[in-house]
Motif scaffolding. Structure first.
Motif, PDB file in Angstrom:
ATOM      1  N   GLY A   1      50.374  31.249  53.393  1.00 52.32           N
ATOM      2  CA  GLY A   1      51.596  31.910  52.922  1.00 52.32           C
ATOM      3  C   GLY A   1      52.455  32.367  54.088  1.00 52.32           C
ATOM      4  N   ALA A   2      51.815  32.953  55.113  1.00 53.88           N
ATOM      5  CA  ALA A   2      52.573  33.494  56.246  1.00 53.88           C
ATOM      6  C   ALA A   2      53.227  32.377  57.040  1.00 53.88           C
ATOM      7  CB  ALA A   2      51.635  34.300  57.141  1.00 53.88           C
ATOM      8  N   GLN A   3      52.483  31.295  57.284  1.00 54.32           N
ATOM      9  CA  GLN A   3      53.037  30.229  58.114  1.00 54.32           C
ATOM     10  C   GLN A   3      54.266  29.595  57.461  1.00 54.32           C
ATOM     11  OE1 GLN A   3      49.244  28.430  58.645  1.00 54.32           O
ATOM     12  NE2 GLN A   3      48.964  29.239  60.711  1.00 54.32           N
ATOM     13  N   ALA A   4      54.235  29.511  56.129  1.00 57.44           N
ATOM     14  CA  ALA A   4      55.398  28.956  55.436  1.00 57.44           C
ATOM     15  C   ALA A   4      56.610  29.876  55.613  1.00 57.44           C
ATOM     16  CB  ALA A   4      55.074  28.773  53.953  1.00 57.44           C
ATOM     17  N   LYS A   5      56.375  31.199  55.518  1.00 56.12           N
ATOM     18  CA  LYS A   5      57.500  32.143  55.631  1.00 56.12           C
ATOM     19  C   LYS A   5      58.014  32.255  57.064  1.00 56.12           C
ATOM     20  CE  LYS A   5      55.668  35.139  52.011  1.00 56.12           C
ATOM     21  NZ  LYS A   5      54.828  36.315  51.837  1.00 56.12           N
ATOM     22  N   LEU A   6      57.136  32.014  58.029  1.00 56.52           N
ATOM     23  CA  LEU A   6      57.517  32.249  59.425  1.00 56.52           C
ATOM     24  C   LEU A   6      58.115  31.010  60.101  1.00 56.52           C
ATOM     25  CD1 LEU A   6      54.500  34.475  60.443  1.00 56.52           C
ATOM     26  CD2 LEU A   6      56.900  35.159  60.461  1.00 56.52           C
ATOM     27  N   ALA A   7      58.103  29.889  59.406  1.00 61.98           N
ATOM     28  CA  ALA A   7      58.659  28.669  60.009  1.00 61.98           C
ATOM     29  C   ALA A   7      60.134  28.913  60.347  1.00 61.98           C
ATOM     30  CB  ALA A   7      58.517  27.502  59.030  1.00 61.98           C
ATOM     31  N   GLY A   8      60.483  28.691  61.602  1.00 64.71           N
ATOM     32  CA  GLY A   8      61.884  28.830  62.024  1.00 64.71           C
ATOM     33  C   GLY A   8      62.305  30.246  62.383  1.00 64.71           C
ATOM     34  N   ILE A   9      61.429  31.229  62.238  1.00 68.01           N
ATOM     35  CA  ILE A   9      61.766  32.616  62.596  1.00 68.01           C
ATOM     36  C   ILE A   9      61.646  32.763  64.115  1.00 68.01           C
ATOM     37  CG2 ILE A   9      61.048  35.033  62.368  1.00 68.01           C
ATOM     38  CD1 ILE A   9      62.122  34.226  59.737  1.00 68.01           C
ATOM     39  N   GLU A  10      62.697  33.287  64.737  1.00 73.55           N
ATOM     40  CA  GLU A  10      62.749  33.277  66.202  1.00 73.55           C
ATOM     41  C   GLU A  10      62.546  34.634  66.862  1.00 73.55           C
ATOM     42  OE1 GLU A  10      62.756  30.827  68.353  1.00 73.55           O
ATOM     43  OE2 GLU A  10      62.597  29.408  66.703  1.00 73.55           O
ATOM     44  N   SER A  11      62.437  35.720  66.084  1.00 72.32           N
ATOM     45  CA  SER A  11      62.245  37.033  66.712  1.00 72.32           C
ATOM     46  C   SER A  11      61.654  38.004  65.696  1.00 72.32           C
ATOM     47  CB  SER A  11      63.571  37.590  67.228  1.00 72.32           C
ATOM     48  OG  SER A  11      64.391  37.944  66.118  1.00 72.32           O
ATOM     49  N   GLN A  12      61.166  39.140  66.215  1.00 74.40           N
ATOM     50  CA  GLN A  12      60.654  40.201  65.345  1.00 74.40           C
ATOM     51  C   GLN A  12      61.742  40.689  64.388  1.00 74.40           C
ATOM     52  OE1 GLN A  12      59.065  43.511  67.684  1.00 74.40           O
ATOM     53  NE2 GLN A  12      57.183  43.102  66.578  1.00 74.40           N
ATOM     54  N   ASP A  13      62.947  40.884  64.953  1.00 70.55           N
ATOM     55  CA  ASP A  13      64.045  41.388  64.125  1.00 70.55           C
ATOM     56  C   ASP A  13      64.376  40.415  63.001  1.00 70.55           C
ATOM     57  OD1 ASP A  13      64.236  43.707  65.462  1.00 70.55           O
ATOM     58  OD2 ASP A  13      65.938  43.129  66.724  1.00 70.55           O
ATOM     59  N   GLU A  14      64.346  39.133  63.355  1.00 70.42           N
ATOM     60  CA  GLU A  14      64.648  38.118  62.330  1.00 70.42           C
ATOM     61  C   GLU A  14      63.591  38.156  61.223  1.00 70.42           C
ATOM     62  OE1 GLU A  14      65.337  33.410  62.168  1.00 70.42           O
ATOM     63  OE2 GLU A  14      65.664  34.272  64.150  1.00 70.42           O
ATOM     64  N   ALA A  15      62.326  38.337  61.625  1.00 68.70           N
ATOM     65  CA  ALA A  15      61.252  38.408  60.623  1.00 68.70           C
ATOM     66  C   ALA A  15      61.465  39.608  59.717  1.00 68.70           C
ATOM     67  CB  ALA A  15      59.891  38.501  61.316  1.00 68.70           C
ATOM     68  N   ARG A  16      61.883  40.730  60.334  1.00 68.24           N
ATOM     69  CA  ARG A  16      62.092  41.948  59.537  1.00 68.24           C
ATOM     70  C   ARG A  16      63.287  41.769  58.600  1.00 68.24           C
ATOM     71  NH1 ARG A  16      60.428  46.080  63.067  1.00 68.24           N
ATOM     72  NH2 ARG A  16      62.132  45.408  64.383  1.00 68.24           N
ATOM     73  N   GLN A  17      64.388  41.230  59.161  1.00 68.80           N
ATOM     74  CA  GLN A  17      65.585  41.051  58.330  1.00 68.80           C
ATOM     75  C   GLN A  17      65.335  40.059  57.190  1.00 68.80           C
ATOM     76  OE1 GLN A  17      68.450  40.094  61.345  1.00 68.80           O
ATOM     77  NE2 GLN A  17      68.502  42.240  62.040  1.00 68.80           N
ATOM     78  N   ALA A  18      64.507  39.071  57.468  1.00 68.50           N
ATOM     79  CA  ALA A  18      64.196  38.088  56.418  1.00 68.50           C
ATOM     80  C   ALA A  18      63.192  38.656  55.417  1.00 68.50           C
ATOM     81  CB  ALA A  18      63.645  36.817  57.054  1.00 68.50           C
ATOM     82  N   GLY A  19      62.699  39.881  55.698  1.00 68.30           N
ATOM     83  CA  GLY A  19      61.753  40.525  54.783  1.00 68.30           C
ATOM     84  C   GLY A  19      60.427  39.778  54.706  1.00 68.30           C
ATOM     85  N   VAL A  20      59.984  39.233  55.856  1.00 69.36           N
ATOM     86  CA  VAL A  20      58.722  38.485  55.838  1.00 69.36           C
ATOM     87  C   VAL A  20      57.558  39.451  55.634  1.00 69.36           C
ATOM     88  CG1 VAL A  20      57.139  37.042  57.164  1.00 69.36           C
ATOM     89  CG2 VAL A  20      59.610  36.654  57.327  1.00 69.36           C
TER      90      VAL A  20
END
Ligand code: MG
Length: 377
Positions: free
Chosen positions: A263-282
């Protein structure tokens, strides 16, 4: 967050290079740490989160977890997990998840070692009674108490109280207290929480089997265990009951981690930073299928294990000990050790007594109860 370059001096060049080569872009890099309340020079060999880990491991509060109840008190035998061995299992599973996602394992380890540091004696039974006794001064919550331990009660330097941990570790623990529903927090924190859940769901069932509070056949009717057993039997034949149980326990961990990672790897594909992960609500979650089966297991464990009459009897005895000691010491704060007498003067008698009791191991609480004769009146 300010630029990582501003914090380069907090880590050695070797660590910065190692992390740059290995960590994922959405991981917490040590050189991005916002430092500590009391400024410290960089250590030549250890990164900031390794220093945090070492301070937590060396704390008295951490050692005392070895004699604190996870679910079953020491009186029920020496097989069941203690709060310390539970914490070690969480560390190990969290690091495994973190490594697979190329997150910061040092931060994960420090967060995992902190997550249950604030538990009082006798597990959640002890927590409930302290919360009741301290209701008029803000109650008691083990997550908040862990912060009190690392910020006020333990010491690593004569000039100030507390362990002076990194802001990221303190914020990680704080987020266990006041997170808004659905708020995405750094992945290192989420990994520890997911690992905690996998760990206790698995080992509580194992401990209950060993204590004969449950039989294997009963657990095999719970869907999560039934599916794990099906997978195990597909891979191996002719297992003894003991081997089947062991293999299921391993399968439960492997399967749940695999589910979380997919599940995590699918959501994190293409995420380039911590902030991006947070903003994307991963957020790190079990799949709906596994989550539903875990929820069924937790209901089963609640009804059949946590409310088992043997566990309830221990719980009731433990609560009497802590409740009576609380009222006894609240009326006689002069009997507190000097450091807690000082805390009672500073923070009020209730909090001083509560902090003293919360720091006790199960065994020490029982010894002090006998010594004080708290329940004799
Ligand atoms: Mg835990």
């Amino acid at each position: 967050m300010s630029s990582p370059a501003a914090h380069r001096s907090n880590v050695s060049l070797a660590l910065a290079q190692r992390e740059a080569a290995w960590l994922a872009p959405y991981a917490m890099h040590s050189e991005e740490s916002r430092g500590r309340r009391h400024r410290e020079p960089a250590h030549p060999l250890r990164g900031p989160f390794e220093i945090d880990r070492d301070r937590i491991v060396r704390s008295a509060a951490c050692r005392r977890l070895s004699c604190k109840t996870q679910v079953f008190t020491g009186e029920m035998g020496d097989y069941p997990r203690t709060r310390l061995t539970h914490t070690l299992e969480v560390c190990s599973i969290a690091r495994r998840l973190g490594r697979a996602l190329r997150l910061n394992e040092d931060l994960i380890e420090a967060l995992a070692l902190t997550h249950d540091l604030g538990h009082p004696p006798f597990g959640h039974a002890g927590e409930a009674v302290l919360d009741e006794c301290l209701a008029e001064v803000g109650g008691f919550c083990h997550n908040r108490h862990a912060l009190r331990i690392v910020e006020e009660l333990e010491r690593c330097d004569r000039r100030f109280a507390g362990l002076n941990l990194s802001i990221e570790v303190l914020e990680g623990q704080q987020s266990r207290i006041d997170r808004r529903a659905g708020e995405a927090v750094p992945l290192e924190i989420q990994v520890v929480e997911a690992a905690d859940s996998v760990t206790y769901d698995t080992h509580d069932a194992d401990d209950a089997l060993e204590l004969r509070l449950l039989e294997l056949d009963e657990l095999l009717e719970v869907p999560l265990w039934a599916e794990a057993a099906r997978r195990v039997r597909q891979a191996y034949s002719d297992l003894t009951r003991g081997e089947l149980r062991l293999a299921i326990l391993q399968e439960l961990v492997d399967w749940q981690l695999d589910d979380l990672l997919r599940g995590a790897q699918a959501k994190l594909a293409g995420i380039e930073s911590q902030d991006e992960a947070r903003q994307a609500g991963v957020t790190l979650h079990a799949s709906p299928e596994v989550a539903e089966q875990k929820a069924d297991l937790e209901i089963f464990l609640h009804d059949r294990v946590y409310r088992h009459h043997q566990v309830m009897r221990m719980r009731s005895r433990a609560q009497s000990i802590l409740r009576e000691m609380f009222h006894f010491l609240a009326a006689r704060p002069d009997l507190l050790p000097e450091s807690f007498r000082q805390r009672a003067l500073l923070l009020g008698v209730e909090r001083g007594v509560g902090d003293y009791l919360a720091g006790m191991t199960d065994r020490y609480a029982q010894q002090q109860y006998e010594r004080l004769g708290a329940g004799r009146d």
